[in-house]
Design a protein around this motif. Structure first.
Motif, PDB file in Angstrom:
ATOM      1  N   MET A 109     -22.422  23.468 -19.123  1.00  0.00           N
ATOM      2  CA  MET A 109     -22.954  23.588 -17.751  1.00  0.00           C
ATOM      3  C   MET A 109     -24.480  23.625 -17.756  1.00  0.00           C
ATOM      4  SD  MET A 109     -20.150  26.245 -16.103  1.00  0.00           S
ATOM      5  CE  MET A 109     -20.788  26.214 -14.417  1.00  0.00           C
ATOM      6  N   VAL A 110     -25.045  24.374 -18.697  1.00  0.00           N
ATOM      7  CA  VAL A 110     -26.506  24.471 -18.782  1.00  0.00           C
ATOM      8  C   VAL A 110     -27.118  23.098 -19.121  1.00  0.00           C
ATOM      9  CG1 VAL A 110     -28.324  25.367 -20.287  1.00  0.00           C
ATOM     10  CG2 VAL A 110     -26.663  26.935 -19.274  1.00  0.00           C
ATOM     11  N   ASP A 111     -26.528  22.404 -20.072  1.00  0.00           N
ATOM     12  CA  ASP A 111     -27.040  21.067 -20.445  1.00  0.00           C
ATOM     13  C   ASP A 111     -27.017  20.130 -19.244  1.00  0.00           C
ATOM     14  OD1 ASP A 111     -27.402  21.902 -22.984  1.00  0.00           O
ATOM     15  OD2 ASP A 111     -25.654  20.859 -23.837  1.00  0.00           O
ATOM     16  N   PHE A 112     -25.902  20.174 -18.515  1.00  0.00           N
ATOM     17  CA  PHE A 112     -25.762  19.304 -17.340  1.00  0.00           C
ATOM     18  C   PHE A 112     -26.851  19.620 -16.315  1.00  0.00           C
ATOM     19  CE2 PHE A 112     -24.186  18.589 -13.041  1.00  0.00           C
ATOM     20  CZ  PHE A 112     -23.669  17.307 -13.106  1.00  0.00           C
ATOM     21  N   ASP A 113     -27.060  20.925 -16.055  1.00  0.00           N
ATOM     22  CA  ASP A 113     -28.023  21.293 -15.005  1.00  0.00           C
ATOM     23  C   ASP A 113     -29.467  21.017 -15.423  1.00  0.00           C
ATOM     24  OD1 ASP A 113     -26.538  22.009 -12.732  1.00  0.00           O
ATOM     25  OD2 ASP A 113     -25.841  23.795 -13.753  1.00  0.00           O
ATOM     26  N   LEU A 114     -29.763  21.225 -16.693  1.00  0.00           N
ATOM     27  CA  LEU A 114     -31.129  20.910 -17.166  1.00  0.00           C
ATOM     28  C   LEU A 114     -31.409  19.421 -16.979  1.00  0.00           C
ATOM     29  CD1 LEU A 114     -32.157  22.509 -20.583  1.00  0.00           C
ATOM     30  CD2 LEU A 114     -33.349  22.614 -18.379  1.00  0.00           C
ATOM     31  N   LYS A 115     -30.419  18.615 -17.373  1.00  0.00           N
ATOM     32  CA  LYS A 115     -30.585  17.164 -17.270  1.00  0.00           C
ATOM     33  C   LYS A 115     -30.707  16.754 -15.795  1.00  0.00           C
ATOM     34  CE  LYS A 115     -28.392  13.090 -19.108  1.00  0.00           C
ATOM     35  NZ  LYS A 115     -27.089  12.578 -19.458  1.00  0.00           N
ATOM     36  N   ALA A 116     -29.830  17.311 -14.959  1.00  0.00           N
ATOM     37  CA  ALA A 116     -29.848  16.948 -13.534  1.00  0.00           C
ATOM     38  C   ALA A 116     -31.188  17.317 -12.899  1.00  0.00           C
ATOM     39  CB  ALA A 116     -28.708  17.655 -12.806  1.00  0.00           C
ATOM     40  N   GLU A 117     -31.749  18.444 -13.309  1.00  0.00           N
ATOM     41  CA  GLU A 117     -33.012  18.902 -12.715  1.00  0.00           C
ATOM     42  C   GLU A 117     -34.192  18.061 -13.179  1.00  0.00           C
ATOM     43  OE1 GLU A 117     -33.548  21.151 -10.370  1.00  0.00           O
ATOM     44  OE2 GLU A 117     -31.405  21.551 -10.232  1.00  0.00           O
ATOM     45  N   THR A 118     -34.077  17.393 -14.301  1.00  0.00           N
ATOM     46  CA  THR A 118     -35.216  16.621 -14.807  1.00  0.00           C
ATOM     47  C   THR A 118     -35.097  15.130 -14.483  1.00  0.00           C
ATOM     48  OG1 THR A 118     -34.083  16.721 -16.937  1.00  0.00           O
ATOM     49  CG2 THR A 118     -35.984  18.139 -16.677  1.00  0.00           C
ATOM     50  N   LYS A 172     -27.416  26.522 -12.700  1.00  0.00           N
ATOM     51  CA  LYS A 172     -28.353  25.662 -11.959  1.00  0.00           C
ATOM     52  C   LYS A 172     -29.681  26.395 -11.717  1.00  0.00           C
ATOM     53  CE  LYS A 172     -28.130  23.151  -7.527  1.00  0.00           C
ATOM     54  NZ  LYS A 172     -28.521  21.810  -7.743  1.00  0.00           N
ATOM     55  N   SER A 173     -29.589  27.650 -11.267  1.00  0.00           N
ATOM     56  CA  SER A 173     -30.818  28.393 -10.950  1.00  0.00           C
ATOM     57  C   SER A 173     -31.616  28.694 -12.209  1.00  0.00           C
ATOM     58  CB  SER A 173     -30.483  29.708 -10.238  1.00  0.00           C
ATOM     59  OG  SER A 173     -29.752  29.460  -9.080  1.00  0.00           O
ATOM     60  N   LEU A 174     -30.937  29.087 -13.286  1.00  0.00           N
ATOM     61  CA  LEU A 174     -31.696  29.398 -14.510  1.00  0.00           C
ATOM     62  C   LEU A 174     -32.327  28.132 -15.100  1.00  0.00           C
ATOM     63  CD1 LEU A 174     -29.667  32.208 -16.349  1.00  0.00           C
ATOM     64  CD2 LEU A 174     -31.792  32.410 -15.030  1.00  0.00           C
ATOM     65  N   ALA A 175     -31.661  26.989 -14.930  1.00  0.00           N
ATOM     66  CA  ALA A 175     -32.291  25.731 -15.384  1.00  0.00           C
ATOM     67  C   ALA A 175     -33.573  25.502 -14.592  1.00  0.00           C
ATOM     68  CB  ALA A 175     -31.324  24.566 -15.203  1.00  0.00           C
ATOM     69  N   GLN A 176     -33.528  25.810 -13.291  1.00  0.00           N
ATOM     70  CA  GLN A 176     -34.731  25.642 -12.461  1.00  0.00           C
ATOM     71  C   GLN A 176     -35.816  26.646 -12.858  1.00  0.00           C
ATOM     72  OE1 GLN A 176     -32.911  26.092  -8.587  1.00  0.00           O
ATOM     73  NE2 GLN A 176     -32.536  23.896  -8.365  1.00  0.00           N
ATOM     74  N   VAL A 177     -35.401  27.867 -13.192  1.00  0.00           N
ATOM     75  CA  VAL A 177     -36.370  28.879 -13.661  1.00  0.00           C
ATOM     76  C   VAL A 177     -37.031  28.376 -14.937  1.00  0.00           C
ATOM     77  CG1 VAL A 177     -36.565  31.197 -14.671  1.00  0.00           C
ATOM     78  CG2 VAL A 177     -35.220  30.862 -12.581  1.00  0.00           C
ATOM     79  N   LYS A 178     -36.219  27.864 -15.842  1.00  0.00           N
ATOM     80  CA  LYS A 178     -36.728  27.375 -17.133  1.00  0.00           C
ATOM     81  C   LYS A 178     -37.787  26.286 -16.928  1.00  0.00           C
ATOM     82  CE  LYS A 178     -36.669  26.680 -21.631  1.00  0.00           C
ATOM     83  NZ  LYS A 178     -37.050  27.702 -22.592  1.00  0.00           N
ATOM     84  N   LEU A 179     -37.538  25.437 -15.914  1.00  0.00           N
ATOM     85  CA  LEU A 179     -38.454  24.316 -15.659  1.00  0.00           C
ATOM     86  C   LEU A 179     -39.606  24.708 -14.731  1.00  0.00           C
ATOM     87  CD1 LEU A 179     -35.711  21.590 -15.160  1.00  0.00           C
ATOM     88  CD2 LEU A 179     -37.269  21.779 -17.120  1.00  0.00           C
ATOM     89  N   GLY A 180     -39.671  25.993 -14.368  1.00  0.00           N
ATOM     90  CA  GLY A 180     -40.757  26.472 -13.512  1.00  0.00           C
ATOM     91  C   GLY A 180     -40.595  26.072 -12.053  1.00  0.00           C
ATOM     92  N   ARG A 181     -39.381  25.696 -11.650  1.00  0.00           N
ATOM     93  CA  ARG A 181     -39.172  25.257 -10.256  1.00  0.00           C
ATOM     94  C   ARG A 181     -38.635  26.363  -9.367  1.00  0.00           C
ATOM     95  NH1 ARG A 181     -36.467  19.411 -11.241  1.00  0.00           N
ATOM     96  NH2 ARG A 181     -38.252  18.548 -12.337  1.00  0.00           N
ATOM     97  N   LEU A 182     -38.239  27.458  -9.970  1.00  0.00           N
ATOM     98  CA  LEU A 182     -37.690  28.584  -9.204  1.00  0.00           C
ATOM     99  C   LEU A 182     -38.207  29.856  -9.858  1.00  0.00           C
ATOM    100  CD1 LEU A 182     -35.465  29.326  -6.970  1.00  0.00           C
ATOM    101  CD2 LEU A 182     -33.908  29.621  -8.908  1.00  0.00           C
ATOM    102  N   GLU A 183     -38.591  30.805  -9.001  1.00  0.00           N
ATOM    103  CA  GLU A 183     -39.130  32.051  -9.562  1.00  0.00           C
ATOM    104  C   GLU A 183     -38.031  32.911 -10.160  1.00  0.00           C
ATOM    105  OE1 GLU A 183     -41.630  35.787  -7.850  1.00  0.00           O
ATOM    106  OE2 GLU A 183     -41.817  33.847  -6.825  1.00  0.00           O
ATOM    107  N   ARG A 184     -36.956  33.078  -9.388  1.00  0.00           N
ATOM    108  CA  ARG A 184     -35.878  33.935  -9.888  1.00  0.00           C
ATOM    109  C   ARG A 184     -34.516  33.616  -9.281  1.00  0.00           C
ATOM    110  NH1 ARG A 184     -37.585  39.770  -7.563  1.00  0.00           N
ATOM    111  NH2 ARG A 184     -39.485  39.200  -8.643  1.00  0.00           N
ATOM    112  N   LEU A 185     -33.495  34.042 -10.001  1.00  0.00           N
ATOM    113  CA  LEU A 185     -32.097  33.917  -9.571  1.00  0.00           C
ATOM    114  C   LEU A 185     -31.712  35.237  -8.904  1.00  0.00           C
ATOM    115  CD1 LEU A 185     -29.005  33.073  -9.873  1.00  0.00           C
ATOM    116  CD2 LEU A 185     -29.178  33.905 -12.220  1.00  0.00           C
ATOM    117  N   THR A 186     -31.151  35.177  -7.686  1.00  0.00           N
ATOM    118  CA  THR A 186     -30.705  36.417  -7.039  1.00  0.00           C
ATOM    119  C   THR A 186     -29.182  36.402  -6.891  1.00  0.00           C
ATOM    120  OG1 THR A 186     -31.266  35.353  -4.949  1.00  0.00           O
ATOM    121  CG2 THR A 186     -32.780  37.049  -5.727  1.00  0.00           C
ATOM    122  N   LEU A 187     -28.584  37.509  -7.267  1.00  0.00           N
ATOM    123  CA  LEU A 187     -27.127  37.608  -7.308  1.00  0.00           C
ATOM    124  C   LEU A 187     -26.657  38.864  -6.599  1.00  0.00           C
ATOM    125  CD1 LEU A 187     -26.632  36.636 -11.049  1.00  0.00           C
ATOM    126  CD2 LEU A 187     -25.860  35.278  -9.086  1.00  0.00           C
TER     127      LEU A 187
END
Ligand code: NDP
Ligand code: GDR
Length: 342
Positions: A332-341, A199-214
């Motif tokens: 999972m990545v496909d689902f999150d990219l779609k959900a974010e857009t 979910k976080s990396l999909a947001q990073v990809k779309l420019g909606r989140l700066e970084r994922l922290t773990l």
């Protein structure tokens, strides 16, 4: 399980409950879901995603309420109870140990007790966990390994696991367990590491989140697809003899490598730099840090997860996971990219 049966699923609004409900409905069974609180749109999102929200009946159910457990089972008159309800976060069990133990431990026993007392052959599936192994030196974890949990969640699940065995031995109750290693999907809660990553990396990809922290990037887990586990769990409950089964893929992957796979699926090339708390994942294309470590996500205790021995499930259930980790990450990545857009 040829004829139509009544299936009661506790925790039906969670990941496993939703997939199991879909599986049972597809086979023509009646599905009743035990839920705490309202069946509103927000809380039923997984069932709606699977297109089955209207096909499920709901009964009020809270593991912390003996009356509700009794009423739900008495009213539903199930042939099989799948007990997926629990406070299921290991991380959260450190901050809420009592609630975790009451729900996942005593709550489970109340279900076994009801199955025993009604004496009409109700079958119960109990969701045990690989966390019950804890700190052990065996190289592979099987149904017969020594259990030595060290987290409140793991200790709770072990109590319920041993009580399931006690009900079998003492009363002949049909209680089976699945000693489940990690299983994931697009329907996984976002508080678990895999979904947090995709979910976080999909947001990073779309420019909606700066970084994922773990937290602990070195932690290794055996990740499977939840759909594969639902198939195996169904087979366990079709056996005449109740038993325990380890379910896993048998392959361990680090959190760091899972991040790398999710990033690659999003066409982000990561370079890892630094060590420990200073480790970062840098996007090779932009030079920006897109993954970093934050001590708040470390646990007080985080036992290593050695490899699983799934030979019993392979032999007696004729089961093997069908999804590779790459397939799972991609879905999972496909689902999150779609959900974010959307
Ligand atoms: P989820 O967290 O997705 O679902 C758990 C469900 O339990 C939620 O619907 C939650 O309800 C419900 N619940 C929590 N507390 C109570 C309570 N007091 N009374 C009634 N319901 C409650 O978990 P999963 O689907 O991933 O896991 C299913 C089961 O399998 C759990 O018992 C988990 O511990 C176990 N397990 C899971 C593994 C995994 O990798 N997924 C591995 C090993 C074991 P609400 O929607 O109201 O929050
Ligand atoms: P786990 O799953 O504890 O194995 O329990 P989780 O995804 O929470 O953690 C897996 C590993 O990742 C490390 N980690 C992080 N975890 C989370 N949640 N958030 C982070 O930011 C993070 N960074 C690193 C953790 O330390 C851990 O080592 C799951 C649940 O489904 C249980 O119900 C189930 O019983 C077990 O799997 C088997």
């Amino acid at each position: 399980m040829a004829k139509s049966q009544t299936i009661l699923i506790t925790g039906i609004l969670g990941q496993d409950g939703s997939y199991l409900a879909k599986h049972a409905l597809q086979l023509g069974h009646r599905v009743i879901g035990g839920i705490r609180g309202a069946a509103d749109d927000e809380r039923t999102w997984r069932l709606r995603h699977l297109g089955i929200a209207a096909d499920v009946e709901f009964v009020p159910f809270d593991l912390l309420s003996p009356e509700m457990i009794d009423r739900a089972i008495t009213q539903s008159r199930p042939d099989i109870i799948f007990n997926f309800a629990a406070q299921s976060s290991v991380g959260e069990s450190f901050t809420h140990p009592v609630a975790t133990a009451e729900a996942g431990g005593i709550g489970a026993v109340r279900i076994f007790e009801h199955a025993r007392a009604c004496g009409n052959g109700i079958r119960v599936f109990q969701a045990s966990s690989s966390e019950i192994f804890g700190d052990i030196s065996d190289t592979h974890h099987s149904e017969d390994s020594f259990f030595n949990p060290k987290t409140p969640y793991g200790a709770t699940k072990l109590f319920a696991h041993i009580m399931a065995e006690a009900y079998r031995a003492s009363y002949g109750t049909h209680v089976s367990t699945g000693i489940l290693f990690n299983h994931e999907s697009p329907l996984r809660g976002a508080n678990f590491v895999t979904r947090k990553i995709t979910k976080s990396l999909a947001q990073v990809k779309l420019g909606r989140l700066e970084r994922l922290t773990l937290g602990n990037l070195d932690a290794r887990r055996d990740w499977s697809h939840a759909k594969d586990f639902v198939q195996a769990i169904w087979k366990i409950m079709a056996l005449d003899k109740p038993d325990n089964f380890v379910l896993a893929s048998g392959k361990l992957t680090s959190v760091r490598d899972f991040v790398g796979m999710a990033a690659a699926a999003l066409d982000i090339r990561l370079d890892w730099q630094g060590e420990g708390l200073n480790e970062t994942g840098v996007d090779r294309r932009t030079g920006k840090v897109v993954v970093s470590v934050d001590p708040q996500f470390y646990r007080p205790y985080d036992p290593a997860q050695p490899a699983a021995d799934i030979r019993k499930a392979q032999r007696l259930l004729d089961w093997n996971p069908s999804y590779s980790l790459a397939d799972l990450v991609g879905e999972m990545v496909d689902f999150d990219l779609k959900a974010e857009t959307q």
